[in-house]
Design a protein around this motif. Structure first.
Motif, PDB file in Angstrom:
ATOM      1  N   VAL A   1     -35.632  13.736 -26.377  1.00  0.00           N
ATOM      2  CA  VAL A   1     -36.061  15.124 -26.393  1.00  0.00           C
ATOM      3  C   VAL A   1     -37.341  15.199 -27.216  1.00  0.00           C
ATOM      4  CG1 VAL A   1     -35.442  17.498 -26.924  1.00  0.00           C
ATOM      5  CG2 VAL A   1     -33.652  15.844 -26.342  1.00  0.00           C
ATOM      6  N   THR A   2     -38.333  15.932 -26.705  1.00  0.00           N
ATOM      7  CA  THR A   2     -39.584  16.137 -27.442  1.00  0.00           C
ATOM      8  C   THR A   2     -39.753  17.616 -27.762  1.00  0.00           C
ATOM      9  OG1 THR A   2     -40.630  14.239 -26.372  1.00  0.00           O
ATOM     10  CG2 THR A   2     -42.093  15.868 -27.395  1.00  0.00           C
ATOM     11  N   TRP A   3     -39.859  17.901 -29.042  1.00  0.00           N
ATOM     12  CA  TRP A   3     -40.133  19.279 -29.476  1.00  0.00           C
ATOM     13  C   TRP A   3     -41.606  19.385 -29.866  1.00  0.00           C
ATOM     14  CZ3 TRP A   3     -35.716  16.634 -31.151  1.00  0.00           C
ATOM     15  CH2 TRP A   3     -34.481  17.165 -30.720  1.00  0.00           C
ATOM     16  N   THR A   4     -42.227  20.436 -29.386  1.00  0.00           N
ATOM     17  CA  THR A   4     -43.642  20.687 -29.685  1.00  0.00           C
ATOM     18  C   THR A   4     -43.763  21.992 -30.488  1.00  0.00           C
ATOM     19  OG1 THR A   4     -44.261  19.603 -27.621  1.00  0.00           O
ATOM     20  CG2 THR A   4     -45.956  20.972 -28.692  1.00  0.00           C
ATOM     21  N   TYR A   5     -44.479  21.893 -31.573  1.00  0.00           N
ATOM     22  CA  TYR A   5     -44.647  23.052 -32.457  1.00  0.00           C
ATOM     23  C   TYR A   5     -46.148  23.408 -32.475  1.00  0.00           C
ATOM     24  CZ  TYR A   5     -40.119  21.281 -34.136  1.00  0.00           C
ATOM     25  OH  TYR A   5     -38.833  20.811 -34.220  1.00  0.00           O
ATOM     26  N   VAL A   6     -46.512  24.514 -31.871  1.00  0.00           N
ATOM     27  CA  VAL A   6     -47.904  24.959 -31.810  1.00  0.00           C
ATOM     28  C   VAL A   6     -48.097  26.080 -32.849  1.00  0.00           C
ATOM     29  CG1 VAL A   6     -49.732  25.953 -30.387  1.00  0.00           C
ATOM     30  CG2 VAL A   6     -48.028  24.360 -29.384  1.00  0.00           C
ATOM     31  N   VAL A   7     -48.943  25.801 -33.835  1.00  0.00           N
ATOM     32  CA  VAL A   7     -49.153  26.719 -34.963  1.00  0.00           C
ATOM     33  C   VAL A   7     -50.553  27.337 -34.853  1.00  0.00           C
ATOM     34  CG1 VAL A   7     -49.261  26.966 -37.468  1.00  0.00           C
ATOM     35  CG2 VAL A   7     -47.620  25.349 -36.414  1.00  0.00           C
TER      36      VAL A   7
ATOM     37  N   ALA B   1     -42.043  16.382 -32.527  1.00  0.00           N
ATOM     38  CA  ALA B   1     -40.905  15.594 -33.026  1.00  0.00           C
ATOM     39  C   ALA B   1     -40.079  15.172 -31.822  1.00  0.00           C
ATOM     40  CB  ALA B   1     -40.082  16.396 -34.018  1.00  0.00           C
ATOM     41  N   THR B   2     -39.406  14.041 -31.943  1.00  0.00           N
ATOM     42  CA  THR B   2     -38.565  13.551 -30.845  1.00  0.00           C
ATOM     43  C   THR B   2     -37.159  13.255 -31.358  1.00  0.00           C
ATOM     44  OG1 THR B   2     -39.241  11.258 -31.219  1.00  0.00           O
ATOM     45  CG2 THR B   2     -40.524  12.546 -29.616  1.00  0.00           C
ATOM     46  N   GLY B   3     -36.199  13.237 -30.408  1.00  0.00           N
ATOM     47  CA  GLY B   3     -34.817  12.922 -30.741  1.00  0.00           C
ATOM     48  C   GLY B   3     -34.048  12.526 -29.488  1.00  0.00           C
ATOM     49  N   ILE B   4     -32.783  12.250 -29.642  1.00  0.00           N
ATOM     50  CA  ILE B   4     -31.903  11.858 -28.536  1.00  0.00           C
ATOM     51  C   ILE B   4     -31.010  13.031 -28.185  1.00  0.00           C
ATOM     52  CG2 ILE B   4     -30.122  10.262 -27.751  1.00  0.00           C
ATOM     53  CD1 ILE B   4     -32.881   9.018 -28.213  1.00  0.00           C
ATOM     54  N   ALA B   5     -30.989  13.364 -26.892  1.00  0.00           N
ATOM     55  CA  ALA B   5     -30.194  14.507 -26.441  1.00  0.00           C
ATOM     56  C   ALA B   5     -28.720  14.288 -26.744  1.00  0.00           C
ATOM     57  CB  ALA B   5     -30.401  14.727 -24.951  1.00  0.00           C
ATOM     58  N   GLU B   6     -28.060  15.330 -27.186  1.00  0.00           N
ATOM     59  CA  GLU B   6     -26.637  15.318 -27.472  1.00  0.00           C
ATOM     60  C   GLU B   6     -25.895  16.112 -26.403  1.00  0.00           C
ATOM     61  OE1 GLU B   6     -26.085  16.846 -31.372  1.00  0.00           O
ATOM     62  OE2 GLU B   6     -27.472  15.426 -32.313  1.00  0.00           O
ATOM     63  N   LEU B   7     -24.609  15.804 -26.248  1.00  0.00           N
ATOM     64  CA  LEU B   7     -23.816  16.463 -25.225  1.00  0.00           C
ATOM     65  C   LEU B   7     -23.583  17.916 -25.596  1.00  0.00           C
ATOM     66  CD1 LEU B   7     -22.132  16.142 -22.619  1.00  0.00           C
ATOM     67  CD2 LEU B   7     -20.176  15.574 -24.088  1.00  0.00           C
ATOM     68  N   GLY B   8     -23.779  18.803 -24.650  1.00  0.00           N
ATOM     69  CA  GLY B   8     -23.490  20.219 -24.842  1.00  0.00           C
ATOM     70  C   GLY B   8     -24.719  21.041 -25.192  1.00  0.00           C
TER      71      GLY B   8
END
Length: 341
Positions: A1-7, A44-51
């Protein structure tokens, strides 16, 4: 998962100490100075979790002349599902037995056979168009939709056939364009139903030639009796032997029907003649025990002659010799004057 934060600095003054944090991920980035109207981006990136998943991004900045901090927040969401793994299982049973290997249940010909097909969606996604077929019986059932983890049962019946039997159940189902399938064999063995009727029982020497087996009249071993069914087909033969008594024979496990028992005269001495019928035709029901198919035999007069110790050829020669002696005696009497006047 990639989260993008635009400030973006939406104010009309420059900001310092601009930083981004996340309520789940923690510190994201430090931008520092951000001029009025300027934009910066962090990831930021992470691994998708169930649910269902939610996190909240927060940005803070400082305007030094007023000793004032500014802040903004923005949430984000995703839904994590399992990797689709469509799968299906079929378990086939014969008369309640999971008979994957022969022989399976032992039946009698004509018994009812019940095949049970238990289908389970063992995958993590729902299936459609689920159907069961059999390589011998054909189409068994159409289940249609089958949810993940759900089970459905189908049945088929038939009549047991002779000897070892095997058939193969197959289930198929669809997940979109993906087809899943499974197979399971089953077996039974069927034996012939044995009849319960019997027919017999004695070939004997009829000493007084009255056609009745009287006390003391002996049985004859080694005689052959042939049994035919109503169509004239030989179904069995029996050879008389010592059983409960000499000359005994019996046909066992006969089905209901008409039978003819015949004494094979070639199996006894050529000088024997019958004092009874040479064959018996009987109609039997299940469980009948017909023990009156008795054959009486006696020896013809020609056979009595050898009891003197001579066979018939020898007796003929003796007779000829005696006739010749008589002739010689007559000739001698005439020669020596002894002939009667």
């Amino acid at each position: 998962v990639t989260w993008t934060y635009v400030v973006t600095n939406t104010g009309n003054v420059d900001l310092t100490d601009v930083a981004v944090t996340d309520d789940i991920l923690g510190d994201i980035c430090t931008i520092g100075d951000l001029a009025a109207g300027a934009t910066d981006t962090c990831e930021a990136t992470g691994i998708a979790e169930l649910g269902q998943y939610a996190n909240l991004g927060t940005v803070t900045g400082h305007y030094a002349p007023l000793r004032e901090n500014v802040v903004d927040k923005d949430p984000s969401h995703y839904y994590g599902s399992e990797v689709p793994v469509p799968a299906i299982d079929i378990e086939k049973a014969t008369n309640g037995q999971d008979a994957d290997e022969p022989t399976g249940p032992i039946l009698y010909v004509g018994d009812t056979v019940t095949w049970t097909y238990v289908v389970t969606n063992t995958g993590n996604v729902d299936l459609t168009d689920v159907a069961v077929t059999d390589d011998i019986l054909g189409d068994i059932c159409t289940i249609g939709d089958l949810a993940s983890g759900a089970t459905a049962t189908c049945e088929a019946t038939g009549i047991a056939e002779l000897d070892q039997y095997a058939n193969l159940g197959t289930v198929t189902g669809n997940y979109g364009t993906v087809v899943v399938t499974d197979k399971d064999p089953s077996h039974y063995a069927a034996q012939a139903v044995l009849g319960t009727a019997q027919l017999g029982d004695t070939v004997w020497y009829d000493t007084n030639k009255n056609g009745v087996q009287d006390s003391g009249e002996p049985g004859i071993n080694g005689a052959i009796v042939t049994l035919k069914d109503g169509s004239g087909t030989v179904v069995a033969t029996a050879t008389t032997a010592t059983g409960p008594w000499d000359g005994f024979y019996k046909f066992l496990e006969l089905d209901a029907g008409t039978y003819t028992a015949t004494l094979d005269m070639s199996s006894v001495k050529s000088t024997y003649e019958l004092t009874t019928a040479g064959s018996f035709t009987v109609t039997l029901e299940e469980g009948d025990d017909y023990l009156d198919a008795d054959f009486g035999l006696y020896e013809t007069e020609d056979e009595a002659l050898p009891k003197t110790g001579f066979n018939s050829g020898e007796l003929a020669l003796i007779a000829i010799g005696m006739l010749m002696l008589g002739t010689l005696a007559v000739l001698a009497a005439r020669k020596y004057g002894f002939e009667e006047e």
